[in-house]
Design a protein around this motif. Structure first.
Motif, PDB file in Angstrom:
ATOM      1  N   ARG A   3       0.831  -1.206   0.000  1.00 17.61           N
ATOM      2  CA  ARG A   3       0.000   0.000   0.000  1.00 17.61           C
ATOM      3  C   ARG A   3       0.868   1.262   0.000  1.00 17.61           C
ATOM      4  NH1 ARG A   3      -2.906  -3.880   2.944  1.00 17.61           N
ATOM      5  NH2 ARG A   3      -5.084  -4.039   2.342  1.00 17.61           N
ATOM      6  N   HIS A   4       2.014   1.225   0.683  1.00 14.76           N
ATOM      7  CA  HIS A   4       2.950   2.358   0.652  1.00 14.76           C
ATOM      8  C   HIS A   4       3.466   2.569  -0.772  1.00 14.76           C
ATOM      9  CE1 HIS A   4       3.456   3.426   4.894  1.00 14.76           C
ATOM     10  NE2 HIS A   4       3.389   2.140   5.174  1.00 14.76           N
ATOM     11  N   LEU A   5       3.829   1.477  -1.439  1.00 16.00           N
ATOM     12  CA  LEU A   5       4.348   1.574  -2.804  1.00 16.00           C
ATOM     13  C   LEU A   5       3.284   2.070  -3.769  1.00 16.00           C
ATOM     14  CD1 LEU A   5       6.459  -1.717  -2.953  1.00 16.00           C
ATOM     15  CD2 LEU A   5       7.277   0.612  -2.643  1.00 16.00           C
ATOM     16  N   PHE A   6       2.048   1.594  -3.593  1.00 16.67           N
ATOM     17  CA  PHE A   6       0.961   2.028  -4.467  1.00 16.67           C
ATOM     18  C   PHE A   6       0.660   3.513  -4.282  1.00 16.67           C
ATOM     19  CE2 PHE A   6      -1.522  -2.119  -5.544  1.00 16.67           C
ATOM     20  CZ  PHE A   6      -0.405  -2.594  -6.196  1.00 16.67           C
ATOM     21  N   ASN A   7       0.785   4.034  -3.071  1.00 15.03           N
ATOM     22  CA  ASN A   7       0.565   5.467  -2.856  1.00 15.03           C
ATOM     23  C   ASN A   7       1.593   6.289  -3.614  1.00 15.03           C
ATOM     24  OD1 ASN A   7      -1.751   5.427  -1.329  1.00 15.03           O
ATOM     25  ND2 ASN A   7      -0.735   5.704   0.616  1.00 15.03           N
ATOM     26  N   ASP A   8       2.801   5.757  -3.795  1.00 10.91           N
ATOM     27  CA  ASP A   8       3.847   6.471  -4.537  1.00 10.91           C
ATOM     28  C   ASP A   8       3.707   6.308  -6.044  1.00 10.91           C
ATOM     29  OD1 ASP A   8       5.010   7.414  -2.219  1.00 10.91           O
ATOM     30  OD2 ASP A   8       6.425   5.742  -2.072  1.00 10.91           O
ATOM     31  N   SER A   9       3.463   5.076  -6.517  1.00 12.57           N
ATOM     32  CA  SER A   9       3.466   4.810  -7.957  1.00 12.57           C
ATOM     33  C   SER A   9       2.108   5.008  -8.627  1.00 12.57           C
ATOM     34  CB  SER A   9       3.952   3.390  -8.232  1.00 12.57           C
ATOM     35  OG  SER A   9       3.043   2.441  -7.683  1.00 12.57           O
ATOM     36  N   LYS A  10       1.019   4.968  -7.870  1.00 15.09           N
ATOM     37  CA  LYS A  10      -0.346   5.171  -8.364  1.00 15.09           C
ATOM     38  C   LYS A  10      -0.653   4.313  -9.590  1.00 15.09           C
ATOM     39  CE  LYS A  10      -0.650   9.776  -6.412  1.00 15.09           C
ATOM     40  NZ  LYS A  10      -0.962   9.279  -5.111  1.00 15.09           N
ATOM     41  N   PRO A  11      -0.666   2.975  -9.425  1.00 19.04           N
ATOM     42  CA  PRO A  11      -0.903   2.088 -10.567  1.00 19.04           C
ATOM     43  C   PRO A  11      -2.365   2.066 -10.996  1.00 19.04           C
ATOM     44  CG  PRO A  11      -0.839   0.810  -8.573  1.00 19.04           C
ATOM     45  CD  PRO A  11      -0.499   2.227  -8.185  1.00 19.04           C
ATOM     46  N   MET A  12      -2.609   1.477 -12.148  1.00 24.19           N
ATOM     47  CA  MET A  12      -3.959   1.199 -12.622  1.00 24.19           C
ATOM     48  C   MET A  12      -4.380  -0.126 -11.994  1.00 24.19           C
ATOM     49  SD  MET A  12      -4.697   3.731 -14.574  1.00 24.19           S
ATOM     50  CE  MET A  12      -6.186   3.162 -15.353  1.00 24.19           C
ATOM     51  N   CYS A  13      -5.588  -0.186 -11.436  1.00 24.32           N
ATOM     52  CA  CYS A  13      -6.084  -1.390 -10.776  1.00 24.32           C
ATOM     53  C   CYS A  13      -7.380  -1.834 -11.440  1.00 24.32           C
ATOM     54  CB  CYS A  13      -6.358  -1.128  -9.298  1.00 24.32           C
ATOM     55  SG  CYS A  13      -4.914  -0.610  -8.374  1.00 24.32           S
ATOM     56  N   GLU A  14      -7.467  -3.119 -11.759  1.00 23.62           N
ATOM     57  CA  GLU A  14      -8.707  -3.664 -12.278  1.00 23.62           C
ATOM     58  C   GLU A  14      -9.549  -4.102 -11.094  1.00 23.62           C
ATOM     59  OE1 GLU A  14     -10.336  -6.698 -15.695  1.00 23.62           O
ATOM     60  OE2 GLU A  14      -8.351  -7.023 -14.851  1.00 23.62           O
ATOM     61  N   ILE A  15     -10.742  -3.563 -10.999  1.00 20.61           N
ATOM     62  CA  ILE A  15     -11.601  -3.785  -9.846  1.00 20.61           C
ATOM     63  C   ILE A  15     -12.724  -4.739 -10.215  1.00 20.61           C
ATOM     64  CG2 ILE A  15     -13.150  -2.650  -8.184  1.00 20.61           C
ATOM     65  CD1 ILE A  15     -10.260  -1.855  -7.868  1.00 20.61           C
ATOM     66  N   PHE A  16     -12.997  -5.703  -9.326  1.00 23.87           N
ATOM     67  CA  PHE A  16     -14.160  -6.569  -9.484  1.00 23.87           C
ATOM     68  C   PHE A  16     -15.336  -5.864  -8.835  1.00 23.87           C
ATOM     69  CE2 PHE A  16     -17.012  -9.936  -7.990  1.00 23.87           C
ATOM     70  CZ  PHE A  16     -17.302 -10.514  -9.207  1.00 23.87           C
ATOM     71  N   ASP A  17     -16.031  -5.085  -9.643  1.00 21.24           N
ATOM     72  CA  ASP A  17     -17.168  -4.313  -9.154  1.00 21.24           C
ATOM     73  C   ASP A  17     -18.106  -4.070 -10.332  1.00 21.24           C
ATOM     74  OD1 ASP A  17     -18.939  -2.621  -7.916  1.00 21.24           O
ATOM     75  OD2 ASP A  17     -17.535  -0.972  -7.678  1.00 21.24           O
ATOM     76  N   PRO A  18     -19.325  -4.586 -10.266  1.00 20.99           N
ATOM     77  CA  PRO A  18     -20.246  -4.422 -11.397  1.00 20.99           C
ATOM     78  C   PRO A  18     -20.587  -2.965 -11.710  1.00 20.99           C
ATOM     79  CG  PRO A  18     -21.117  -5.986  -9.775  1.00 20.99           C
ATOM     80  CD  PRO A  18     -19.881  -5.386  -9.197  1.00 20.99           C
ATOM     81  N   THR A  19     -20.452  -2.064 -10.741  1.00 25.46           N
ATOM     82  CA  THR A  19     -20.801  -0.664 -10.979  1.00 25.46           C
ATOM     83  C   THR A  19     -19.679   0.137 -11.629  1.00 25.46           C
ATOM     84  OG1 THR A  19     -20.088   0.009  -8.764  1.00 25.46           O
ATOM     85  CG2 THR A  19     -22.392  -0.661  -9.026  1.00 25.46           C
ATOM     86  N   SER A  20     -18.441  -0.376 -11.587  1.00 27.74           N
ATOM     87  CA  SER A  20     -17.337   0.364 -12.221  1.00 27.74           C
ATOM     88  C   SER A  20     -17.042  -0.249 -13.580  1.00 27.74           C
ATOM     89  CB  SER A  20     -16.079   0.342 -11.343  1.00 27.74           C
ATOM     90  OG  SER A  20     -15.441  -0.898 -11.422  1.00 27.74           O
ATOM     91  N   ASN A  21     -16.277   0.451 -14.386  1.00 29.53           N
ATOM     92  CA  ASN A  21     -15.982  -0.031 -15.732  1.00 29.53           C
ATOM     93  C   ASN A  21     -14.677  -0.811 -15.799  1.00 29.53           C
ATOM     94  OD1 ASN A  21     -14.219   2.022 -15.359  1.00 29.53           O
ATOM     95  ND2 ASN A  21     -14.801   3.199 -17.170  1.00 29.53           N
ATOM     96  N   GLY A  22     -14.189  -1.328 -14.705  1.00 33.84           N
ATOM     97  CA  GLY A  22     -13.002  -2.178 -14.729  1.00 33.84           C
ATOM     98  C   GLY A  22     -11.768  -1.526 -14.150  1.00 33.84           C
ATOM     99  N   TRP A  23     -11.057  -0.728 -14.956  1.00 31.28           N
ATOM    100  CA  TRP A  23      -9.775  -0.162 -14.534  1.00 31.28           C
ATOM    101  C   TRP A  23      -9.951   1.212 -13.902  1.00 31.28           C
ATOM    102  CZ3 TRP A  23      -5.354  -2.917 -14.531  1.00 31.28           C
ATOM    103  CH2 TRP A  23      -5.333  -4.087 -15.280  1.00 31.28           C
ATOM    104  N   VAL A  24      -9.326   1.401 -12.749  1.00 36.40           N
ATOM    105  CA  VAL A  24      -9.289   2.707 -12.075  1.00 36.40           C
ATOM    106  C   VAL A  24      -7.838   2.973 -11.672  1.00 36.40           C
ATOM    107  CG1 VAL A  24     -11.659   2.573 -11.216  1.00 36.40           C
ATOM    108  CG2 VAL A  24      -9.797   1.733  -9.792  1.00 36.40           C
TER     109      VAL A  24
END
Length: 81
Positions: A3-24
């Motif tokens: 989580r520390h690394l993700f706060n620095d690099s801000k990657p694209m994440c594919e989310i399993f969520d029917p309301t979102s369009n996949g990548w955030v």
């Protein structure tokens, strides 16, 4: 630690969520209550990774649009660059 690394690099994440369009794009996860990324070290030992209690880690993160997602819903991630 991830989580520390993700706060620095801000990657694209594919989310399993029917309301979102996949990548955030990861924007922030509140780590104010967590130990630092590395503990203090010296010239030869550059610091140890602190021990984390899994149940005390944040369970959500915020994307660049301001929406909140659960960390456990991440199916894949990739570089945002």
């Amino acid at each position: 630690m991830q989580r520390h690394l993700f706060n620095d690099s801000k990657p694209m994440c594919e989310i399993f969520d029917p309301t979102s369009n996949g990548w955030v794009q990861w924007d922030n996860c509140d780590l104010s209550e967590c130990p630092p990324y590395r503990l203090k070290g010296n010239m030869n030992a550059h610091g140890k990774f602190p021990t984390y209690k899994y149940e005390e880690l944040p369970e959500t993160f915020t994307d660049t649009n301001g929406n909140e997602h659960r960390v456990e819903d991440i199916m894949a991630y990739r570089s945002s660059k």
